[in-house]
Motif scaffolding. Structure first.
Motif, PDB file in Angstrom:
ATOM      1  N   ILE A 230       0.848  -1.194   0.000  1.00  0.00           N
ATOM      2  CA  ILE A 230       0.000   0.000   0.000  1.00  0.00           C
ATOM      3  C   ILE A 230       0.880   1.239   0.000  1.00  0.00           C
ATOM      4  N   VAL A 231       0.594   2.162  -0.911  1.00  0.00           N
ATOM      5  CA  VAL A 231       1.290   3.450  -0.967  1.00  0.00           C
ATOM      6  C   VAL A 231       0.304   4.533  -0.555  1.00  0.00           C
ATOM      7  N   ARG A 232       0.713   5.367   0.400  1.00  0.00           N
ATOM      8  CA  ARG A 232      -0.149   6.432   0.906  1.00  0.00           C
ATOM      9  C   ARG A 232       0.423   7.823   0.587  1.00  0.00           C
ATOM     10  N   PRO A 233       0.117   8.389  -0.567  1.00  0.00           N
ATOM     11  CA  PRO A 233       0.554   9.757  -0.841  1.00  0.00           C
ATOM     12  C   PRO A 233      -0.247  10.765  -0.011  1.00  0.00           C
ATOM     13  N   SER A 234       0.369  11.904   0.276  1.00  0.00           N
ATOM     14  CA  SER A 234      -0.337  12.959   1.000  1.00  0.00           C
ATOM     15  C   SER A 234      -1.098  13.837   0.002  1.00  0.00           C
ATOM     16  N   ILE A 235      -0.941  15.150   0.061  1.00  0.00           N
ATOM     17  CA  ILE A 235      -1.695  16.048  -0.828  1.00  0.00           C
ATOM     18  C   ILE A 235      -0.944  16.165  -2.149  1.00  0.00           C
ATOM     19  N   VAL A 236      -1.421  15.501  -3.172  1.00  0.00           N
ATOM     20  CA  VAL A 236      -0.677  15.415  -4.437  1.00  0.00           C
ATOM     21  C   VAL A 236      -0.818  16.710  -5.238  1.00  0.00           C
ATOM     22  N   GLY A 237       0.334  17.262  -5.613  1.00  0.00           N
ATOM     23  CA  GLY A 237       0.363  18.497  -6.401  1.00  0.00           C
ATOM     24  C   GLY A 237       1.046  18.287  -7.731  1.00  0.00           C
TER      25      GLY A 237
END
Length: 517
Positions: A230-237
């Motif tokens: 599982i990959v958990r990115p934060s706020i993707v910009g």
């Protein structure tokens, strides 16, 4: 690293992949990066549903014509021979994939990237459940049929467990077993589900984070014997550097804020000036996904790993810096037909509400009145309503802060070859936030608003004209108020006369004295 361990491009050579969500922002960047940096991939199947009268082939053709793929076209990469569409829909049973296609996929696919989801924060619980939870359940059932599967990479979110202040790299128990909610959704109507939503969410702010947490738990329980991570990115910009800086193609997350700030229609919102803005460049997120796929297949971890792909504890960016740099760069490279950018974060709801009335709503009504007078359709009040609906859903994230463990990120980096670290760079310490924000502002202007960079001189002249008009209006208001005070307060009149005397000296007598000497 062992000398026999293949590099990332060597591993992906000859592999057949399946990507869900490739028409989304992150999915497009993932597809482009795989094609460019792993050129010997055998085939990439992409799950696409027909939409608005377009067939899946037409949608894929439109996607591949995006500017994002210019570098591949310039390098004469035969994209069409590598990428093949699969008709499907994640809310349908068996993902809407035909039996014939299921057979094809089950005999050939070795790596799956699952990024399809609804990212709308205010989505109704039923649809969010269908896309983010039941869709994952269907994918797990499908992957159990894949005879060559080496890695299944699920894209979650760093905020799936935002009811906690410290988030470790592990799956947490959800407040309700996903299967119980799935069973309830089969007999419960929308009205009943909507009425229960608030109680079900508890401390979570929206259905997105709630269902993402459920999907993680479902994976941990039902993907036994499958090679899952599982990959958990934060706020993707926007992109940091690949395939070029500043690329973005939607209004989600911080992009919507930057556009609203640049247009001058968002000037104040609730947020912690000193709080962490855990913004993550999209190319860092996709580089990590590709690397996690390689690690899961090659190193075969003995348990399902979770990767918190965040920036706050590694290379902190604060909301105050976002405020300052967005103003600086949007003044330098203004958007067309805009008010003067003036973004501000505040912790105080009352102060925000006052500013909304006088700095947002009243100007919107004035502008709509002007449009009505000249015979055009009023739009500004409606735009303000949409903006504040979107901003309200983001305020939870701009006014709160979390700490994330990143141990698995560091572990993964230590297993990579020097060349792989360069090609699939996910080291957020290297990001210079001021430069990133400048490119992000330019990218939002060029790729989201479709504004021609060659028209920047005209936009700058328009902004300078607005600044002069604002200065003049402020001066007039000041003069009127000051004259009213002078007529009623004797000391104010004395100060006014003193000010006029100094002004007369500076602008008339002082130049004469300078010339005489």
């Amino acid at each position: 690293m062992s000398g026999t361990t293949p590099t990332i491009p060597e591993f992906y050579a000859g592999q057949t992949l399946l990507i869900t969500g490739c028409t989304g922002f992150m999915g497009k960047v993932l597809l482009e990066k795989l094609l460019r940096s792993c050129p010997d991939i055998e085939c990439i199947y992409v799950l696409i549903r027909p939409k608005r009268g377009q067939s899946v082939s037409e949608r894929l053709d439109t996607l591949l014509k995006s500017k994002l793929f210019d570098k591949l076209r310039n390098d004469n990469v035969d994209i069409n021979s590598k990428v093949k569409p699969i008709i499907g829909d994640i809310i349908e049973k068996k993902l809407g994939i035909s039996e014939e296609d299921i057979t094809t996929l089950s005999q050939s696919v070795s790596v799956v990237f699952h990024s399809a989801a609804t990212v709308k924060f205010d989505e109704e619980l039923r649809l969010s459940l269908q896309m983010n939870v039941i869709g994952v359940k269907s994918l797990i059932e499908l992957c159990h049929k894949f005879t060559k599967l080496k890695a299944l990479i699920h894209v979650s979110t760093a905020y799936a467990n935002c009811d906690k202040k410290f988030i470790d790299e592990r799956v947490y128990d959800p407040p309700l077993n996903p299967n119980r909610l799935i069973d309830a959704a089969e007999w419960m109507d929308n009205e009943a589900m909507n009425s229960l939503t608030g109680k079900l969410l508890g401390d979570r702010p929206n259905t997105y984070t709630y269902t993402k947490a459920m999907a993680e738990y479902l994976l941990s329980q039902e993907s036994k014997n499958l090679p899952v991570a599982i990959v958990r990115p934060s706020i993707v910009g926007s992109s940091w550097k690949e395939p070029f800086p500043g690329w973005v193609d939607n209004y989600n997350g911080p992009t919507g804020l930057l556009v609203a700030i640049g247009k001058g229609v968002l000037r104040m919102m609730i947020g912690d000036f000193h709080g962490t803005a855990d913004i993550l460049p999209v190319d860092i997120a996709t580089n990590l996904m590709i690397t996690v796929g390689w690690h899961t297949a090659v190193n075969k971890p003995d348990k399902m790993l979770v990767f918190n792909n965040t920036t706050g504890q590694i290379n902190q960016l604060k909301w105050g810096q976002v405020e300052r740099w967005s103003h600086e760069y949007l003044m330098k490279n203004p958007m067309e037909l805009a008010r003067i950018p003036n973004p501000r974060f505040t912790k105080y709801s009352l102060w925000k509400d006052i500013n909304v009335i006088f700095d947002h709503l009243l100007p919107a009504y004035v502008m709509d009145f002007y449009l009505w007078v000249v015979g055009r359709k009023p739009v500004f009040v409606k735009i303000q309503d949409k903006i504040w609906k979107a901003v309200k859903s983001l305020e939870f994230f701009t006014s709160n802060e979390w700490k994330f463990s990143n141990e698995n990120i560091f572990m993964l980096a230590n297993k990579m070859s020097p060349q792989d670290k360069e090609t699939f760079d996910f080291d957020v310490k290297k990001v210079v936030w001021s430069k990133y924000m400048e490119n992000y502002c330019l990218g939002a202007k060029q790729f989201v608003l479709k504004e021609d960079p060659e028209q920047l001189p005209r936009a700058r002249r328009a902004l300078q004209k607005l600044q002069r008009m604002q200065f003049l209006m402020n001066a007039v208001v000041f003069m009127v108020i000051w004259r009213l005070i002078i007529n009623r307060v004797p000391i104010a009149k004395s100060l006014w006369n003193l000010l006029l005397g100094w002004a007369s000296f500076i602008f008339t007598k002082l130049p004469k004295l300078a010339r005489s000497t």
